[in-house]
Design a protein around this motif. Structure first.
Motif, PDB file in Angstrom:
ATOM      1  N   VAL A 125       0.847  -1.196   0.000  1.00 20.68           N
ATOM      2  CA  VAL A 125       0.000   0.000   0.000  1.00 20.68           C
ATOM      3  C   VAL A 125       0.883   1.247   0.000  1.00 20.68           C
ATOM      4  CG1 VAL A 125      -1.758   1.303   1.249  1.00 20.68           C
ATOM      5  CG2 VAL A 125      -1.860  -1.197   1.189  1.00 20.68           C
ATOM      6  N   LYS A 126       1.893   1.275   0.864  1.00 19.14           N
ATOM      7  CA  LYS A 126       2.809   2.402   0.920  1.00 19.14           C
ATOM      8  C   LYS A 126       3.578   2.555  -0.394  1.00 19.14           C
ATOM      9  CE  LYS A 126       2.069   3.578   5.236  1.00 19.14           C
ATOM     10  NZ  LYS A 126       1.544   4.899   5.624  1.00 19.14           N
ATOM     11  N   ALA A 127       3.805   1.441  -1.076  1.00 19.43           N
ATOM     12  CA  ALA A 127       4.504   1.470  -2.364  1.00 19.43           C
ATOM     13  C   ALA A 127       3.577   1.833  -3.511  1.00 19.43           C
ATOM     14  CB  ALA A 127       5.136   0.102  -2.642  1.00 19.43           C
ATOM     15  N   LYS A 128       2.274   2.022  -3.196  1.00 22.31           N
ATOM     16  CA  LYS A 128       1.262   2.384  -4.185  1.00 22.31           C
ATOM     17  C   LYS A 128       1.094   1.314  -5.262  1.00 22.31           C
ATOM     18  CE  LYS A 128       1.864   7.322  -3.350  1.00 22.31           C
ATOM     19  NZ  LYS A 128       2.117   8.668  -3.923  1.00 22.31           N
ATOM     20  N   MET A 129       1.330   0.076  -4.859  1.00 22.70           N
ATOM     21  CA  MET A 129       1.095  -1.051  -5.759  1.00 22.70           C
ATOM     22  C   MET A 129      -0.362  -1.476  -5.704  1.00 22.70           C
ATOM     23  SD  MET A 129       4.573  -3.160  -4.822  1.00 22.70           S
ATOM     24  CE  MET A 129       4.438  -4.409  -6.084  1.00 22.70           C
ATOM     25  N   VAL A 130      -0.991  -1.291  -4.542  1.00 23.01           N
ATOM     26  CA  VAL A 130      -2.419  -1.552  -4.347  1.00 23.01           C
ATOM     27  C   VAL A 130      -2.961  -0.481  -3.405  1.00 23.01           C
ATOM     28  CG1 VAL A 130      -2.313  -4.062  -4.712  1.00 23.01           C
ATOM     29  CG2 VAL A 130      -1.917  -3.119  -2.418  1.00 23.01           C
ATOM     30  N   ARG A 131      -4.272  -0.327  -3.379  1.00 29.89           N
ATOM     31  CA  ARG A 131      -4.882   0.657  -2.485  1.00 29.89           C
ATOM     32  C   ARG A 131      -5.226   0.058  -1.135  1.00 29.89           C
ATOM     33  NH1 ARG A 131      -8.946   4.553  -6.024  1.00 29.89           N
ATOM     34  NH2 ARG A 131      -7.340   5.350  -7.453  1.00 29.89           N
ATOM     35  N   GLU A 132      -5.433  -1.245  -1.103  1.00 32.76           N
ATOM     36  CA  GLU A 132      -5.791  -1.924   0.135  1.00 32.76           C
ATOM     37  C   GLU A 132      -4.868  -3.113   0.336  1.00 32.76           C
ATOM     38  OE1 GLU A 132      -9.844  -3.094  -0.054  1.00 32.76           O
ATOM     39  OE2 GLU A 132     -10.559  -1.124  -0.695  1.00 32.76           O
ATOM     40  N   ALA A 133      -4.489  -3.341   1.590  1.00 27.85           N
ATOM     41  CA  ALA A 133      -3.564  -4.439   1.900  1.00 27.85           C
ATOM     42  C   ALA A 133      -4.111  -5.782   1.443  1.00 27.85           C
ATOM     43  CB  ALA A 133      -3.271  -4.463   3.396  1.00 27.85           C
ATOM     44  N   GLY A 134      -5.425  -5.964   1.532  1.00 27.81           N
ATOM     45  CA  GLY A 134      -6.033  -7.235   1.159  1.00 27.81           C
ATOM     46  C   GLY A 134      -6.020  -7.529  -0.323  1.00 27.81           C
ATOM     47  N   LYS A 135      -5.655  -6.534  -1.136  1.00 27.06           N
ATOM     48  CA  LYS A 135      -5.616  -6.727  -2.585  1.00 27.06           C
ATOM     49  C   LYS A 135      -4.269  -7.259  -3.068  1.00 27.06           C
ATOM     50  CE  LYS A 135      -9.735  -4.920  -3.353  1.00 27.06           C
ATOM     51  NZ  LYS A 135     -10.869  -5.737  -3.864  1.00 27.06           N
ATOM     52  N   TYR A 136      -3.289  -7.273  -2.183  1.00 29.07           N
ATOM     53  CA  TYR A 136      -1.955  -7.722  -2.610  1.00 29.07           C
ATOM     54  C   TYR A 136      -1.832  -9.225  -2.421  1.00 29.07           C
ATOM     55  CZ  TYR A 136       3.062  -7.592  -3.421  1.00 29.07           C
ATOM     56  OH  TYR A 136       4.311  -7.788  -3.949  1.00 29.07           O
ATOM     57  N   PRO A 137      -1.464  -9.968  -3.475  1.00 30.11           N
ATOM     58  CA  PRO A 137      -1.488 -11.436  -3.403  1.00 30.11           C
ATOM     59  C   PRO A 137      -0.311 -12.090  -2.693  1.00 30.11           C
ATOM     60  CG  PRO A 137      -0.757 -10.738  -5.574  1.00 30.11           C
ATOM     61  CD  PRO A 137      -1.136  -9.483  -4.830  1.00 30.11           C
ATOM     62  N   HIS A 138       0.804 -11.367  -2.532  1.00 25.13           N
ATOM     63  CA  HIS A 138       2.013 -11.999  -1.988  1.00 25.13           C
ATOM     64  C   HIS A 138       2.248 -11.591  -0.534  1.00 25.13           C
ATOM     65  CE1 HIS A 138       2.484 -12.779  -6.208  1.00 25.13           C
ATOM     66  NE2 HIS A 138       2.694 -11.513  -6.479  1.00 25.13           N
ATOM     67  N   SER A 139       1.187 -11.631   0.254  1.00 24.83           N
ATOM     68  CA  SER A 139       1.221 -11.169   1.633  1.00 24.83           C
ATOM     69  C   SER A 139       0.333 -12.051   2.493  1.00 24.83           C
ATOM     70  CB  SER A 139       0.737  -9.712   1.690  1.00 24.83           C
ATOM     71  OG  SER A 139       0.251  -9.360   2.955  1.00 24.83           O
ATOM     72  N   SER A 140       0.590 -12.046   3.787  1.00 31.55           N
ATOM     73  CA  SER A 140      -0.205 -12.853   4.713  1.00 31.55           C
ATOM     74  C   SER A 140      -1.397 -12.091   5.287  1.00 31.55           C
ATOM     75  CB  SER A 140       0.686 -13.343   5.867  1.00 31.55           C
ATOM     76  OG  SER A 140       1.338 -12.267   6.512  1.00 31.55           O
ATOM     77  N   TYR A 141      -1.624 -10.871   4.847  1.00 28.89           N
ATOM     78  CA  TYR A 141      -2.673 -10.039   5.447  1.00 28.89           C
ATOM     79  C   TYR A 141      -4.048 -10.705   5.438  1.00 28.89           C
ATOM     80  CZ  TYR A 141      -5.851  -6.154   6.302  1.00 28.89           C
ATOM     81  OH  TYR A 141      -6.858  -5.357   6.798  1.00 28.89           O
ATOM     82  N   CYS A 142      -4.440 -11.285   4.302  1.00 30.14           N
ATOM     83  CA  CYS A 142      -5.781 -11.871   4.184  1.00 30.14           C
ATOM     84  C   CYS A 142      -6.034 -12.978   5.196  1.00 30.14           C
ATOM     85  CB  CYS A 142      -6.007 -12.399   2.772  1.00 30.14           C
ATOM     86  SG  CYS A 142      -6.300 -11.090   1.568  1.00 30.14           S
ATOM     87  N   TYR A 143      -4.980 -13.594   5.671  1.00 25.27           N
ATOM     88  CA  TYR A 143      -5.145 -14.705   6.611  1.00 25.27           C
ATOM     89  C   TYR A 143      -5.366 -14.206   8.032  1.00 25.27           C
ATOM     90  CZ  TYR A 143      -3.611 -16.876   2.419  1.00 25.27           C
ATOM     91  OH  TYR A 143      -3.540 -17.239   1.097  1.00 25.27           O
ATOM     92  N   TYR A 144      -5.352 -12.892   8.192  1.00 30.01           N
ATOM     93  CA  TYR A 144      -5.661 -12.287   9.483  1.00 30.01           C
ATOM     94  C   TYR A 144      -7.048 -11.658   9.532  1.00 30.01           C
ATOM     95  CZ  TYR A 144      -1.063 -12.827  11.578  1.00 30.01           C
ATOM     96  OH  TYR A 144       0.072 -13.346  12.146  1.00 30.01           O
ATOM     97  N   VAL A 145      -7.609 -11.362   8.393  1.00 32.21           N
ATOM     98  CA  VAL A 145      -8.861 -10.581   8.389  1.00 32.21           C
ATOM     99  C   VAL A 145     -10.026 -11.335   7.745  1.00 32.21           C
ATOM    100  CG1 VAL A 145      -7.672  -8.380   8.475  1.00 32.21           C
ATOM    101  CG2 VAL A 145      -8.155  -9.402   6.252  1.00 32.21           C
ATOM    102  N   ASN A 146      -9.918 -12.652   7.698  1.00 28.52           N
ATOM    103  CA  ASN A 146     -11.014 -13.488   7.195  1.00 28.52           C
ATOM    104  C   ASN A 146     -11.447 -13.149   5.779  1.00 28.52           C
ATOM    105  OD1 ASN A 146     -11.133 -14.976   9.521  1.00 28.52           O
ATOM    106  ND2 ASN A 146     -12.839 -13.852  10.419  1.00 28.52           N
ATOM    107  N   LYS A 147     -10.454 -12.816   4.936  1.00 26.57           N
ATOM    108  CA  LYS A 147     -10.762 -12.553   3.530  1.00 26.57           C
ATOM    109  C   LYS A 147     -10.245 -13.692   2.662  1.00 26.57           C
ATOM    110  CE  LYS A 147     -11.015  -7.533   3.765  1.00 26.57           C
ATOM    111  NZ  LYS A 147     -10.527  -6.244   3.228  1.00 26.57           N
ATOM    112  N   LYS A 148     -10.438 -14.894   3.147  1.00 29.08           N
ATOM    113  CA  LYS A 148      -9.966 -16.071   2.432  1.00 29.08           C
ATOM    114  C   LYS A 148     -10.957 -16.462   1.336  1.00 29.08           C
ATOM    115  CE  LYS A 148      -7.873 -17.841   6.678  1.00 29.08           C
ATOM    116  NZ  LYS A 148      -7.838 -18.960   7.634  1.00 29.08           N
TER     117      LYS A 148
END
Length: 233
Positions: A125-148
């Motif tokens: 998000v800070k790199a302006k690659m995506v607007r939301e953390a959950g939109k980035y595929p190479h990250s563990s974020y989705c596994y914390y916020v039930n967006k599986k």
């Protein structure tokens, strides 16, 4: 001058980061992201350790890693060596892929631990690659916020297998996934922590390959780089 030994003790937790040599990409395509995760999984089956957060960018990566009874240097050395061997073989290369030693910051309190988790997941998000953390595929974020997803890709399956959520969730009382999502989304109250972490990891605005390219092109033309600098935490 001899390099300083890293502080380590059983159970020590670190924010770890490593960048590509000459700021070049360490992941060229989807297969590279997958192979890096596979290398972590291979080493993790041999050496016990926990990963609390991970984000693979183009020319660097971040991990929040908790050791058990094996030194962090051994763990990271084996992961990086295995990946470099695979990478160089695939692209018929030789020599160094990563720039110097990996960076690490010993985490000694849960507040800093949680801030590092947020920092890592906000990288794209800070790199302006995506607007939301959950939109980035190479990250563990989705596994914390039930967006599986109902059907996970192979890379998503690897990330899910590698990540441990318990320690982060233990820091929230009622609905950990929702509370963590809100924690990550907050902005004003985290600026000092972000600045401290960026300093601890030695990062700057010239990390991203396209920022480096823009600067080099500007130098050739005699102009100054145009637009806002992209900060990559």
């Amino acid at each position: 001058m001899a390099r300083q030994n890293r502080i380590w003790y059983p159970g020590a937790t670190y924010h770890v980061m490593s960048r590509g040599n000459w700021r070049k990409s360490i992941f060229r395509d989807q297969a590279d992201y997958i192979r890096f995760l596979e290398c972590i999984d291979i080493i993790k089956q041999k050496i016990p350790f926990k990963i609390h957060a991970i984000c693979l960018m183009t020319n660097h990566f971040h991990m929040l890693i908790e050791t058990q009874d094996i030194h962090i240097g051994i763990i990271m050395g084996r992961i990086l060596s295995l990946y470099v061997e695979e990478y160089n073989h695939r692209y018929s290369l030789s020599g160094h892929l990563f720039y110097g030693r990996y960076k690490s910051k010993l985490i000694e309190d849960e507040i800093y631990f949680l801030e590092c988790s947020r920092y890592i997941h906000l990288n794209p998000v800070k790199a302006k690659m995506v607007r939301e953390a959950g939109k980035y595929p190479h990250s563990s974020y989705c596994y914390y916020v039930n967006k599986k997803k109902l059907k996970l890709s192979y890379e998503e399956q690897l990330i899910e297998k590698l990540i441990t959520q318990d320690r982060v969730f233990s820091l929230f009382r009622n609905n950990p996934p929702e509370e963590y999502s809100m924690f990550v989304a907050e902005k004003d109250s985290h600026s000092n922590a972000e600045t401290l972490i960026r300093k601890d990891m030695g990062e700057d605005e010239m990390w991203l390959p396209w920022e480096k390219m823009k600067t080099e092109q500007a130098k050739k033309s005699g102009d100054s780089p145009q637009g806002d600098l992209i900060l990559c935490p």
